[in-house]
Design an enzyme around this catalytic site. Structure first.
Site: not given
Length: 411
Positions: A47, A79-81
Site C-alpha cells: 500500500r 485513497v480509501s481506508a
C-alpha cells in the site's frame, strides 16, 4: 514484539511487508476480510507505493489518506481506508478472468482488482480528474504494474463502453444515482457495487440482475466517499438552523429553513415508543434507512452538543416536519432504567402537531414489530423507461438515472 488492533498496526514493525501483514491480520480479525483470495491480494499489494507522501507506518494505518484538495480545503480525492476497500471487494467478489470497471481511480484498489482477476482478466479504471489519473499512473509505474491496468481520464457516469460488458463494476466515489450506462455495461450475472446517496444517507450497496431490466440488492454499510463530479454530481445539501444544528437533505426535498428554524427554537417534548434495543444490536443505521423509506418529508438532523440543547443522536438522526414547517420531530433515545446497555427509542416534537409526533412513534413501533432483526431493505433498480406500475411497491427514490425503489420485506 508486534501487536495488532482493529485500527491497523500498533506495534514497532518497520518493514513494509510486516506492516502489511499486520494490517491484513487486523482486517481479518475485524471481519472486514473473510475470503482468502482477498487476503492474498492485500498481502501481495504494497500500500505504501500508492500513498508515497506519507511515512511508512502511516501508509498501513486503517484510515483513508487524502491525495487532493481544492482551494477551500475540501477533499477531492483520497485513497480509501483499507477496511472499506476490503469490504467493497467482499461485496464485489471478483473472480479470475473477470473483466472489471473501476469508476474513481487511485491505483491501490485497481491493483487489488488485478490481483484478484489475474492476467486472464482485465481491469479498466476511469476518473474525471486528470490530476488523479496521472497520480495513479505514477503509483502504478512505481509498483511495476502500469501495464496491468487500463487507466483513462473521463466522466465515469458514462462508463467505458468500448470494453463492455463487465463482469464487475465497482464505483469508488459517492454516487447520487445508479447510472443507466452502468447497467447497460454490466454483463449478465455481473455485480455492481456502489456507495450510494439514499435521501442524503451514504450507504454501500451491491446489485445483481434479477431479470430483464430489473436489478436488486442491498448491503447498506454506512460509508463516506468523495462525491462524484461532473453530470452525476450529488445534490445533497446542508442547511444551518438554530446555533449548533444543521439539517442534511437530498436536493429534491422541499425545505423552508426559516420556518423550520423557528420550530426547532421552541421547547421540545418527548414521546416514547416502548421499543427497547441493546447497544450491541447496531440498530442506528437501520433506523435511519427505515425512516428514509417511510417518511415523505425527511432529513438528517446533525448537532454539536457543545452548542445545541437538542437531543439528537450522535452522527445524525432522522428529522421530519409538517407541511408549513411550523412543527418538527426527530428520533432520539434514552437509557432504560436499571438495564445497562439498553435504550428506548422515542421522538422529540417541537411545535403543536400531535399527529406528527404520533406518526413517528408509530413508525418506530412498526419497525420493532415487523422488521427488527429481519433481512433489512432491498433496493430495486429498473432500466430507464420501465413502467412504474410494474415496479415493486415501496419508496420511489426521486433521483436522476435509473429508477430506484426501496422496499422492506417482512421477516
Amino acid at each position: 514484539m508486534k501487536t495488532v488492533s482493529d485500527r491497523g498496526v500498533t506495534g514497532p514493525a518497520t518493514d513494509s511487508s510486516e506492516l502489511n501483514d499486520q494490517l491484513v491480520h487486523a482486517l481479518e480479525g475485524a471481519g472486514r476480510i473473510t475470503s482468502p483470495e482477498i487476503a492474498a491480494a492485500f498481502r501481495a499489494t504494497p500500500r505504501h507505493l500508492f500513498v508515497p507522501d506519507v511515512e511508512l507506518r502511516e501508509a498501513y494505518r486503517d484510515d483513508y489518506q487524502p491525495t487532493e484538495r481544492d482551494g477551500d480545503g475540501r477533499l477531492l480525492s483520497s485513497v480509501s481506508a483499507p477496511w472499506l476497500v476490503a469490504q467493497m471487494l467482499e461485496y464485489l467478489r471478483p473472480q479470475p478472468g473477470n473483466s472489471v470497471l473501476e469508476i474513481g481511480s487511485g491505483g491501490y484498489n485497481a491493483v487489488l482488482l488485478h490481483q484478484l482477476v489475474g492476467d486472464a482478466g482485465a481491469v479498466t479504471s476511469i476518473d474525471i480528474d486528470p490530476v488523479v489519473t496521472e497520480r495513479a499512473r505514477r503509483c502504478l509505474r512505481a509498483a511495476g504494474l502500469e501495464a496491468a491496468v487500463r487507466l483513462l481520464t473521463g466522466d465515469g457516469a458514462q462508463g467505458v463502453p468500448d470494453a463492455a460488458p463487465y463482469d464487475r463494476i465497482e464505483v469508488t466515489v459517492q454516487a447520487a444515482a445508479i447510472e443507466q450506462t452502468w447497467l447497460d455495461q454490466l454483463a449478465p450475472g455481473g455485480v455492481l457495487v456502489v456507495p450510494l446517496r439514499v435521501r442524503g444517507l451514504g450507504r454501500l450497496v451491491a446489485l445483481t440482475r434479477d431479470g430483464e431490466g430489473h436489478y436488486s440488492g442491498g448491503g447498506w454499510l454506512p460509508c463516506g466517499f468523495v462525491p462524484m463530479r461532473g453530470e452525476a454530481a450529488s445534490s445533497t445539501q446542508m442547511h444551518a438552523l438554530i446555533p449548533g444544528a444543521r439539517v442534511r437533505v437530498d436536493g429534491t426535498q422541499p425545505l423552508d429553513t426559516e420556518a423550520l428554524t423557528k420550530a426547532l427554537d421552541t421547547t421540545g417534548s418527548p414521546r416514547w415508543s416502548g421499543v427497547e434495543v441493546g447497544a450491541s444490536e447496531g440498530t442506528r443505521p437501520v433506523i435511519d434507512l427505515w425512516f428514509a423509506t417511510v417518511l415523505d418529508t425527511y432529513g438528517t438532523l446533525l448537532t454539536d452538543p457543545k452548542e445545541s440543547a437538542l437531543q439528537a443522536l450522535p452522527g445524525g438522526t432522522p428529522l421530519t416536519w409538517n407541511t408549513d414547517s411550523t412543527a418538527a420531530a426527530y428520533v432520539t433515545m434514552r437509557p432504560v432504567e436499571g438495564q445497562s446497555g439498553r435504550y428506548e427509542y422515542g421522538v422529540i416534537v417541537h411545535g403543536e402537531d400531535e399527529d406528527l409526533a404520533e406518526a413517528l412513534v408509530e413508525h418506530l413501533r412498526e419497525w420493532g414489530r415487523d422488521h427488527r432483526g429481519g433481512p433489512g431493505p432491498v433496493l430495486h433498480v429498473y432500466d430507464s423507461g420501465t413502467d412504474p406500475a410494474t415496479m415493486a411497491p415501496g419508496r420511489a427514490l426521486e433521483r436522476p438515472g435509473a429508477p430506484m425503489v426501496l422496499t422492506w420485506p417482512k421477516d
